[in-house]
Design an enzyme around this catalytic site. Structure first.
Site, PDB file in Angstrom:
ATOM      1  N   CYS A   2      30.626  37.774  59.627  1.00 23.97           N
ATOM      2  CA  CYS A   2      29.804  38.409  60.650  1.00 23.97           C
ATOM      3  C   CYS A   2      30.711  38.771  61.817  1.00 23.97           C
ATOM      4  O   CYS A   2      31.868  38.366  61.851  1.00 23.97           O
ATOM      5  CB  CYS A   2      28.739  37.449  61.160  1.00 23.97           C
ATOM      6  SG  CYS A   2      27.696  36.771  59.859  1.00 23.97           S
ATOM      7  N   ARG A  31      32.210  44.110  59.826  1.00 23.72           N
ATOM      8  CA  ARG A  31      32.193  42.694  59.444  1.00 23.72           C
ATOM      9  C   ARG A  31      30.845  42.269  58.865  1.00 23.72           C
ATOM     10  O   ARG A  31      30.698  41.137  58.391  1.00 23.72           O
ATOM     11  CB  ARG A  31      32.498  41.817  60.667  1.00 23.72           C
ATOM     12  CG  ARG A  31      33.820  42.122  61.321  1.00 23.72           C
ATOM     13  CD  ARG A  31      34.035  41.244  62.532  1.00 23.72           C
ATOM     14  NE  ARG A  31      34.175  39.858  62.155  1.00 23.72           N
ATOM     15  CZ  ARG A  31      35.310  39.285  61.773  1.00 23.72           C
ATOM     16  NH1 ARG A  31      36.404  40.005  61.745  1.00 23.72           N
ATOM     17  NH2 ARG A  31      35.350  38.023  61.438  1.00 23.72           N
ATOM     18  N   TRP A  79      26.264  39.490  58.217  1.00 22.62           N
ATOM     19  CA  TRP A  79      26.474  39.661  56.790  1.00 22.62           C
ATOM     20  C   TRP A  79      25.977  38.357  56.192  1.00 22.62           C
ATOM     21  O   TRP A  79      26.645  37.335  56.266  1.00 22.62           O
ATOM     22  CB  TRP A  79      27.948  39.900  56.501  1.00 22.62           C
ATOM     23  CG  TRP A  79      28.199  40.373  55.121  1.00 22.62           C
ATOM     24  CD1 TRP A  79      28.003  41.640  54.643  1.00 22.62           C
ATOM     25  CD2 TRP A  79      28.699  39.606  54.029  1.00 22.62           C
ATOM     26  NE1 TRP A  79      28.342  41.689  53.317  1.00 22.62           N
ATOM     27  CE2 TRP A  79      28.767  40.458  52.923  1.00 22.62           C
ATOM     28  CE3 TRP A  79      29.084  38.284  53.878  1.00 22.62           C
ATOM     29  CZ2 TRP A  79      29.212  40.037  51.681  1.00 22.62           C
ATOM     30  CZ3 TRP A  79      29.524  37.856  52.646  1.00 22.62           C
ATOM     31  CH2 TRP A  79      29.585  38.741  51.562  1.00 22.62           C
ATOM     32  N   ASN A 105      29.940  33.242  63.622  1.00 21.36           N
ATOM     33  CA  ASN A 105      30.576  33.794  62.437  1.00 21.36           C
ATOM     34  C   ASN A 105      31.223  32.627  61.706  1.00 21.36           C
ATOM     35  O   ASN A 105      31.966  31.864  62.322  1.00 21.36           O
ATOM     36  CB  ASN A 105      31.625  34.823  62.841  1.00 21.36           C
ATOM     37  CG  ASN A 105      32.593  35.177  61.720  1.00 21.36           C
ATOM     38  OD1 ASN A 105      33.767  35.367  61.960  1.00 21.36           O
ATOM     39  ND2 ASN A 105      32.115  35.237  60.510  1.00 21.36           N
ATOM     40  N   GLY A 106      30.937  32.502  60.411  1.00 23.52           N
ATOM     41  CA  GLY A 106      31.533  31.419  59.631  1.00 23.52           C
ATOM     42  C   GLY A 106      30.470  30.683  58.840  1.00 23.52           C
ATOM     43  O   GLY A 106      29.355  31.188  58.667  1.00 23.52           O
ATOM     44  N   GLU A 482      46.473  42.789  37.031  1.00 22.51           N
ATOM     45  CA  GLU A 482      45.914  43.173  38.329  1.00 22.51           C
ATOM     46  C   GLU A 482      46.959  43.943  39.151  1.00 22.51           C
ATOM     47  O   GLU A 482      46.639  44.939  39.809  1.00 22.51           O
ATOM     48  CB  GLU A 482      45.410  41.918  39.060  1.00 22.51           C
ATOM     49  CG  GLU A 482      44.791  42.163  40.418  1.00 22.51           C
ATOM     50  CD  GLU A 482      43.620  43.125  40.432  1.00 22.51           C
ATOM     51  OE1 GLU A 482      43.091  43.495  39.363  1.00 22.51           O
ATOM     52  OE2 GLU A 482      43.257  43.558  41.541  1.00 22.51           O
ATOM     53  N   LYS A 486      46.569  47.862  40.393  1.00 20.28           N
ATOM     54  CA  LYS A 486      46.690  48.291  41.801  1.00 20.28           C
ATOM     55  C   LYS A 486      47.666  49.454  41.910  1.00 20.28           C
ATOM     56  O   LYS A 486      47.417  50.416  42.614  1.00 20.28           O
ATOM     57  CB  LYS A 486      47.173  47.146  42.711  1.00 20.28           C
ATOM     58  CG  LYS A 486      46.211  46.016  42.950  1.00 20.28           C
ATOM     59  CD  LYS A 486      45.009  46.353  43.796  1.00 20.28           C
ATOM     60  CE  LYS A 486      43.847  46.787  42.946  1.00 20.28           C
ATOM     61  NZ  LYS A 486      42.789  45.861  42.650  1.00 20.28           N
ATOM     62  N   GLU A 489      46.038  52.614  40.501  1.00 23.73           N
ATOM     63  CA  GLU A 489      44.902  53.091  41.294  1.00 23.73           C
ATOM     64  C   GLU A 489      45.308  53.819  42.558  1.00 23.73           C
ATOM     65  O   GLU A 489      44.766  54.864  42.869  1.00 23.73           O
ATOM     66  CB  GLU A 489      44.053  51.901  41.758  1.00 23.73           C
ATOM     67  CG  GLU A 489      43.056  51.384  40.797  1.00 23.73           C
ATOM     68  CD  GLU A 489      42.252  50.274  41.440  1.00 23.73           C
ATOM     69  OE1 GLU A 489      41.035  50.436  41.524  1.00 23.73           O
ATOM     70  OE2 GLU A 489      42.839  49.254  41.855  1.00 23.73           O
ATOM     71  N   HIS A 505      57.616  44.108  21.053  1.00 20.96           N
ATOM     72  CA  HIS A 505      56.905  44.670  19.912  1.00 20.96           C
ATOM     73  C   HIS A 505      56.442  46.100  20.193  1.00 20.96           C
ATOM     74  O   HIS A 505      55.364  46.501  19.748  1.00 20.96           O
ATOM     75  CB  HIS A 505      55.696  43.786  19.550  1.00 20.96           C
ATOM     76  CG  HIS A 505      56.084  42.406  19.111  1.00 20.96           C
ATOM     77  ND1 HIS A 505      56.649  42.152  17.875  1.00 20.96           N
ATOM     78  CD2 HIS A 505      56.024  41.224  19.757  1.00 20.96           C
ATOM     79  CE1 HIS A 505      56.894  40.846  17.778  1.00 20.96           C
ATOM     80  NE2 HIS A 505      56.534  40.265  18.914  1.00 20.96           N
ATOM     81  N   LYS A 605      33.878  52.885  44.934  1.00 18.24           N
ATOM     82  CA  LYS A 605      33.921  51.436  45.178  1.00 18.24           C
ATOM     83  C   LYS A 605      33.036  50.700  44.174  1.00 18.24           C
ATOM     84  O   LYS A 605      33.424  49.676  43.632  1.00 18.24           O
ATOM     85  CB  LYS A 605      33.469  51.149  46.615  1.00 18.24           C
ATOM     86  CG  LYS A 605      33.476  49.664  46.984  1.00 18.24           C
ATOM     87  CD  LYS A 605      34.884  49.117  47.089  1.00 18.24           C
ATOM     88  CE  LYS A 605      34.958  47.632  47.317  1.00 18.24           C
ATOM     89  NZ  LYS A 605      36.209  47.056  46.787  1.00 18.24           N
TER      90      LYS A 605
HETATM   91  C1  F6R Z   1      39.835  47.760  41.238  1.00 21.98           C
HETATM   92  C2  F6R Z   1      38.406  47.794  41.499  1.00 21.98           C
HETATM   93  C3  F6R Z   1      37.487  47.945  40.361  1.00 21.98           C
HETATM   94  C4  F6R Z   1      36.367  46.889  40.443  1.00 21.98           C
HETATM   95  C5  F6R Z   1      35.339  47.115  39.327  1.00 21.98           C
HETATM   96  C6  F6R Z   1      34.274  46.037  39.341  1.00 21.98           C
HETATM   97  O1  F6R Z   1      40.578  47.706  42.397  1.00 21.98           O
HETATM   98  O2  F6R Z   1      37.972  47.690  42.617  1.00 21.98           O
HETATM   99  O3  F6R Z   1      38.153  47.844  39.157  1.00 21.98           O
HETATM  100  O4  F6R Z   1      36.964  45.634  40.329  1.00 21.98           O
HETATM  101  O5  F6R Z   1      34.727  48.369  39.493  1.00 21.98           O
HETATM  102  O6  F6R Z   1      33.567  46.006  40.522  1.00 21.98           O
HETATM  103  P1  F6R Z   1      32.680  44.757  40.890  1.00 21.98           P
HETATM  104  O7  F6R Z   1      33.560  43.593  41.081  1.00 21.98           O
HETATM  105  O8  F6R Z   1      31.962  45.172  42.140  1.00 21.98           O
HETATM  106  O9  F6R Z   1      31.722  44.550  39.749  1.00 21.98           O
END
Ligand code: F6R
Length: 610
Positions: A2, A31, A79, A105-106, A482, A486, A489, A505, A605
């Site tokens: 928050c 936030r 939040w 907040n917390g 991962e 990154k 992406e 292989h 997102k």
């Molecule tokens: C990668 C990324 C996506 C999400 C995926 C799942 O940086 O952001 O691969 O991880 O779309 O999203 P959530 O976790 O919201 O189900």
């Protein structure tokens, strides 16, 4: 997560109360944005409290907001963590006499315990939040004879968890009391006006003179005074006054150039928050179904799938349980194997990813129990699952997931540790595991401090490349995946991750002079990487090693062109923090290439289409 803001001004300050509040709340909206509220000390000596669900723009449209008039005020953007978004749960919260108003907040971990104490004395609660107990505790100590600031300090001394608090007590209406533990809190020193806030951006329009508070500090501001103490002793903060320079664009991102950097660098805070959140949730029902499970599936997409993979390895390796991670969108293909008695954990930051939602629906139809591990506890996945574990890592705005990966891994390891305790697994030192997880935020901070420069230098090399490999063993594989995701992406560089033993292989065919290969030396079966690094080096690979600084393996020193030296930490902490340099490398590569890491092409997102 928050945002809080408070100010105390004198009659000479020409600023309008509502303008200062609206400016601060808007800047804090990143936030949290499910509810907003303010408390202003009015001319007649009472509080005017305005709060409601919705965005800042919605709530400040209330006609009574425009005419707010007062010299001392606090505000909050919420939040939700404890209690759904609702008018009652929106901050500020007050005591029974409505003379104390609190924004927070917390997460107060022991709020139930404290609530029972004051309930026993007849206090009446109006919300489901953990925060409200602070107002009642202050009231309680005042009734016992304490002066307002003493009562505030006594209340704070009883709190466990994370908090940034701003409190106004009508019995000392010129002051805003504050306290900080883990959650950020800064003081702004203006002309005839002083501020407290979660973030400098909330008041930087009015002053750039700032004191960043430290954990354990409490105090108060008035229009003319700032008083801070630590462990009961006054602290002279005059030498800690800093002048900050922020432009309009960076203000939006809390001083960072992108949301992604902000989210990478706030991982220590997010990890502390998530650990607190996990400790306050009663997960015994989840532990019981996991103990009885025939098989555990962990499903997720993208980054959440990588966290799921790491979690599945942990269930197998630490507890010897039959656990399997599956990509959400593939789940339906194998779902015939899912039966009554199985448990399916859905991992999702947003809680709205359609593939994960459909996988969990399918699992329920087949008689399995479902557990949602989500960052948004009010999401569809949370609502539709049998059990919910909420990470409360704060909103993630950048498209590329960062802090939610580290907090997902923390959460899954926490479940493993608690399950070891619950089932009495004799070969797992669950206390040490939990202790390790608790300190992960400190190690994350050290990683950020120690590794950022070398990651920038590595990014300069990678920015010229078309392709890269990320190699690891066992737990190192999902971390490598991962890191590769990154880089793809946000830097648009083709990157693939493999279990290092697989590299010979096939993948090694691509390796030629200067081809970048990132090795994840987790300090767990590292000797198994030795031959692979030699093979790569022999083909001219540019070897980047992520390894503990004091590691003795000869191959690291002998074959690496660049080494990211990680702080020494227990395995469970390394599993959480090793991804951080990979996030930094991808981020800086993107920036060096002139791209916008916050808005990678073709991505959204939250993916709500199949
Ligand atoms: C990668 C990324 C996506 C999400 C995926 C799942 O940086 O952001 O691969 O991880 O779309 O999203 P959530 O976790 O919201 O189900």
């Amino acid at each position: 997560m928050c945002g809080i803001i408070g100010f105390a001004k004198s009659g000479n300050a020409p600023l309008r109360c509502s303008d200062v509040l609206v400016e601060g709340l808007r800047k804090l909206e990143y936030r949290g944005y499910d509810s907003v509220g303010v408390a202003v000390v009015s001319k007649n000596g009472g509080f005017v409290i305005i709060k409601d669900v919705g965005s800042v723009d919605r709530v400040v449209k209330a006609p009574e907001f425009e005419v707010l008039d007062g010299s001392v005020a606090i505000g909050h953007t919420r939040w939700a963590t404890h209690g759904k978004p609702s008018k009652e749960n929106a901050h500020p919260h007050t005591d029974c006499s409505k003379r104390v108003a609190v924004v927070h907040n917390g997460i107060i971990e022991n709020y139930l315990e404290l609530k029972n104490v004051v309930l026993g004395e007849g206090h009446v609660f109006m919300s489901e939040t953990d925060t409200e107990v602070v107002a009642h505790l202050i009231e309680h100590f005042k009734k016992l004879g304490a002066k307002p600031f003493e009562a505030f300090k006594k209340a704070v001394a009883m709190l466990r968890g994370s908090y940034a608090l701003a409190v106004v007590d009508l019995d000392e209406p010129d002051r805003i009391f504050f306290a900080r533990s883990v959650s950020p809190l800064v003081i702004g020193l203006g002309n005839n006006i002083n501020f407290v806030s979660s973030d400098i951006t909330a008041f930087v329009k009015y002053t750039n003179r700032v004191v960043v508070l430290q954990d354990g500090e409490v105090g108060y501001v008035s229009s003319s005074e700032v008083y801070v103490e630590f462990n009961g002793r006054p602290v002279d903060v005059s030498s800690r006054i800093r002048l900050v320079e922020l432009d309009a664009q960076s203000i939006e991102k809390g001083g960072f150039p992108h949301y992604m950097t902000k989210e990478i660098f706030e991982q220590p805070y997010a990890l502390a928050q998530t650990f607190s959140a996990l400790q306050t949730q009663n997960i015994s029902d989840v532990l019981r179904v996991l103990e009885e499970a025939r098989k555990i599936y962990i499903v997720g997409a993208g980054t959440s799938y990588h966290a799921s993979l790491l979690g599945a390895i942990a269930f197998k390796r630490f507890l010897g349980l039959d656990a399997e991670a599956l990509i959400s969108s593939e789940f339906r293909v194998i779902s015939r194997a899912v039966k009554w008695g199985d448990v399916v954990i859905g991992v999702s930051q947003s809680g709205e990813t359609i593939d994960t939602l459909l996988a969990l629906r399918e699992a329920r139809e087949r008689g399995a129990k479902t557990v949602a591990l989500v960052n948004n506890q009010f999401s569809t996945i949370a609502r539709e699952s049998d059990y919910v574990i909420s990470m409360r890592a704060g909103p993630e705005i950048a498209v590329a997931a960062t802090k939610t990966f580290t907090t997902q891994v923390l959460s899954l390891l926490y479940i493993v540790a608690r399950l070891a305790e619950f089932t009495g697994a004799i070969d797992v030192d669950y206390k040490a595991l939990i202790q390790g997880l608790k300190m992960s935020h400190e190690v994350a901070q050290r990683v950020l401090e120690a590794c950022t420069e070398v990651c920038k230098a590595i990014a300069t090399r990678l920015a010229e490349k078309q392709s890269a490999y990320y190699l690891g063993r066992v737990f190192g594989v999902p971390i490598a995946m991962e890191g590769a995701l990154k880089l793809k992406e946000i830097a648009y560089i083709h990157a693939e991750a493999y279990p290092a033993g697989e590299s010979k292989h096939g993948p090694i065919a691509l390796v030629e002079e200067g081809f970048p290969v990132v090795f994840i030396y987790l300090g767990f079966l590292d000797e198994m990487l030795e031959s692979n690094v030699e093979e790569m080096k022999a083909r001219g690979a540019y070897v980047i090693a992520v390894a503990q600084g004091d590691t003795v393996l000869g191959s690291i020193a002998k074959y690496s062109n660049a080494v990211v030296k990680m702080p020494k930490a227990p395995l469970e902490v390394r599993l959480i923090t090793y991804v951080i340099p990979l996030q930094l490398i991808a981020y800086y590569t993107s920036v060096i290439k002139g791209l916008d890491p916050d808005k990678p092409r073709n991505l959204a997102k939250t993916v709500t289409v199949i």
